[in-house]
Structures are given as structure tokens and as C-alpha cells.
Scaffold this active site. Structure first.
Site, mmCIF file in Angstrom:
data_model
loop_
_atom_site.group_PDB
_atom_site.id
_atom_site.type_symbol
_atom_site.label_atom_id
_atom_site.label_comp_id
_atom_site.label_asym_id
_atom_site.label_seq_id
_atom_site.Cartn_x
_atom_site.Cartn_y
_atom_site.Cartn_z
ATOM 1 N N HIS A 122 54.534 36.003 59.671
ATOM 2 C CA HIS A 122 53.644 37.155 59.473
ATOM 3 C C HIS A 122 52.537 37.172 60.523
ATOM 4 C CE1 HIS A 122 54.871 37.756 54.977
ATOM 5 N NE2 HIS A 122 55.709 38.334 55.818
ATOM 6 N N ASP A 146 49.468 37.996 60.653
ATOM 7 C CA ASP A 146 48.113 37.476 60.413
ATOM 8 C C ASP A 146 48.060 35.954 60.559
ATOM 9 O OD1 ASP A 146 49.689 37.508 58.033
ATOM 10 O OD2 ASP A 146 47.897 37.205 56.809
ATOM 11 N N HIS A 147 49.225 35.303 60.699
ATOM 12 C CA HIS A 147 49.278 33.855 60.961
ATOM 13 C C HIS A 147 49.771 33.548 62.383
ATOM 14 C CE1 HIS A 147 48.755 32.688 56.677
ATOM 15 N NE2 HIS A 147 49.117 33.955 56.558
ATOM 16 N N HIS A 151 54.550 30.595 59.082
ATOM 17 C CA HIS A 151 55.569 31.642 58.907
ATOM 18 C C HIS A 151 55.264 32.796 59.834
ATOM 19 C CE1 HIS A 151 52.383 33.016 56.243
ATOM 20 N NE2 HIS A 151 52.998 34.159 56.017
#
Ligand SMILES: [Zn+2]
Length: 289
Positions: free
Chosen positions: A94, A96-97, A92
Site C-alpha cells: 500500500h 502509504d507504506h 506491504h
């Protein structure tokens, strides 16, 4: 109504901060922990390298933050597997990914694949539910799991393990973001992964869940029902602002994650409103319908 019991309380999971930086989870999978721990990211973001042993290739799932030390750890893990990176998959959008997806795509000369065009980029591949990816000597099945975000995907491996991103976390529960997230979709996505009968859940944050993954999904479903009941019970005493509801329902959670609790509360209220069980009262307050 008592809070549902988290089955993991009885499991031998590593303590917060005690996960090894790099770990081979099964022949297909190596996990590399990014150095970005926080209240929201738990031990940090988990980046997964997936590939058949001997294929000389791996797919990176959720590259994580664009961090030099993390890149070095991922490259070392690929080298240890005798593999080069052939694709980057993202659960997804976000940061941090997904943050490292574009820079690492350029570095590895490997395409990005994700549900959203913004993450996949101009040379990337858009993924949809049911896609079967034949990569790195193995197959990954794309399972749409909207809820945490609208674009969220999980990836089912040949071993039966499922890479679940932020759909399920290794510790505690996840957040249904608001307004992007959707509680009804989230519950359906939990049932969906439940019905896959996962052999293991490899989470975007926190330890891998191997002992009884289905019990964790049952707990997540029960936890959502519990939060909904708490909101309805609080509103049975009269109109409340969202802030008052968060303070009541999430009294026990650390202040650092209160904003996330506020999002989950708003998302749950949106569901209850759509169901005609809750309605706006004066300006900033809501009440039972
Ligand atoms: Zn997320």
C-alpha cells in the site's frame, strides 16, 4: 452478543493527533510519524528506524509517503542516532507504506526488501517467511502475516517487539481488503503473532502497544468473530445486499471508513461462502445457505 471490549480503552495512549513526530521507543527503535493523517491512516504512517546503538547504521521499515518533510524528519532521526540508512524494508505494497521506498532507495543508496517484486524493485531483495535479516548490528525475523493484503509481512526484533504494519493498528481494528485480502489467512496471522508472545506491537498507524500486546491480539480475534456473528444474525432475517449489511453491521463507524468496512464485509462473506454458510441469492443479495 455484545461487542468484545477493547483492552486499550483502559490504557494511557496518546489522543488522536497527539503522538510526537519523532520518538525513541527503545534502544533499537526510533519512530517517525509521517504527515499524512486521515480516517484510514489514523495519526499518519509510522516509519521505524531500527538499528543497534553505536552500529552507525539503521534499517528503515515502511518509509511511507514520498513527502519532503517526512524525508527530512527521517534523515534527522538517523543523524541523531549517528547512523546511515542501509536498507529499506516494507511491510506491504500500500502506497502509504511503500511509496517512498524507490525514491529513498536511490537517495540513500540502500536496497529495498519486501515480499513483492513490484515494491522491492529491480535491485531489491524478495523476503519470505522465516528469513532472518542481519542488518544494522541486529537481526530482524521475517514473519509472513497475510490477510490485510496477500503480501503482508511483520518483522520481529531482538527485543521481542514486532513491527506489524497494518496487521494490527494502534487504535481500532484493521481492514481485510477485498478481493486481495483473506479473512482465513488474517485470522491465522493474528494467531501467529499472538503465539510469538510479542513484547510490544509497533503498528503502521497509531500508538505503539506496549502494555499488553497479547490482549490486543485476543481482542482482534474476538472482534472478527463478532463481525461474522453480526453478518449471520442480519442474514437470519432474510437476504441482504452487501450495502445493507455494511449499513447494519457498521452503523457506528464514520462515513469516511465505510468503503473499508465494505471491503472487510465482502472479505468475511467470501469466507462464509467458502465455508458453505452463505450463498448468493438474487443478483446482488446474499442469504444463509
Ligand atoms: Zn495497508
Amino acid at each position: 452478543m455484545t461487542a468484545p471490549l477493547d483492552p486499550r480503552t483502559g490504557w494511557a495512549l496518546p489522543a488522536p493527533g497527539a503522538m510526537p513526530r519523532t520518538a525513541q521507543l527503545e534502544p533499537l527503535v526510533t519512530r517517525v510519524l509521517a504527515p499524512n493523517p486521515s480516517g484510514m491512516t489514523l495519526d499518519g504512517t509510522n516509519t521505524y528506524l531500527v538499528g543497534a546503538p553505536g552500529s552507525g547504521q539503521v534499517v528503515v521499515v515502511d518509509p511511507g509517503p514520498a513527502d519532503a518533510a517526512h524525508l527530512a524528519a527521517v534523515e534527522a532521526a538517523a543523524t541523531a542516532r549517528g547512523a546511515r540508512v542501509v536498507a529499506l524494508l516494507v511491510t506491504h505494497h500500500h502506497g502509504d507504506h511503500a511509496e517512498a521506498a524507490a525514491p529513498w532507495s536511490a537517495r540513500f543508496g540502500a536496497p529495498v526488501a519486501a515480499a513483492g517484486a513490484a515494491v522491492a524493485g529491480p535491485g531489491g531483495r524478495l523476503l519470505a517467511d522465516g528469513d532472518r535479516l542481519a542488518l544494522a548490528g541486529t537481526t530482524l525475523d521475517v514473519v509472513a502475516t497475510p490477510g490485510h493484503t496477500a503480501d503482508h509481512l511483520a518483522f520481529r526484533l531482538e527485543s521481542g517487539a514486532v513491527l506489524v504494519g497494518d496487521h494490527v493498528l494502534g487504535r481500532g481494528t484493521s481492514v481485510v481488503t477485498h478481493p486481495e485480502g483473506d479473512v482465513v489467512a488474517y485470522l491465522a496471522s493474528l494467531r501467529r503473532v499472538h503465539d510469538l508472545g510479542p513484547a510490544a506491537l509497533y503498528c503502521g498507524h497509531g500508538p505503539e502497544l506496549t502494555e499488553d500486546p497479547v490482549a490486543v491480539l485476543d481482542f482482534y480475534l474476538a472482534h472478527r468473530a463478532y463481525r461474522e456473528r453480526q453478518l449471520l444474525d442480519a442474514l437470519a432475517e432474510g437476504p441482504r445486499t452487501v450495502e445493507e449489511l455494511v449499513a447494519t453491521v457498521y452503523a457506528a463507524v464514520p462515513r469516511e471508513v465505510r468503503p473499508a468496512a465494505g471491503q472487510s464485509t465482502r472479505a468475511t462473506l467470501a469466507k462464509l461462502q467458502a465455508e458453505g454458510r452463505v450463498e448468493p441469492a438474487t443478483g446482488t443479495t446474499v442469504r444463509l445457505a
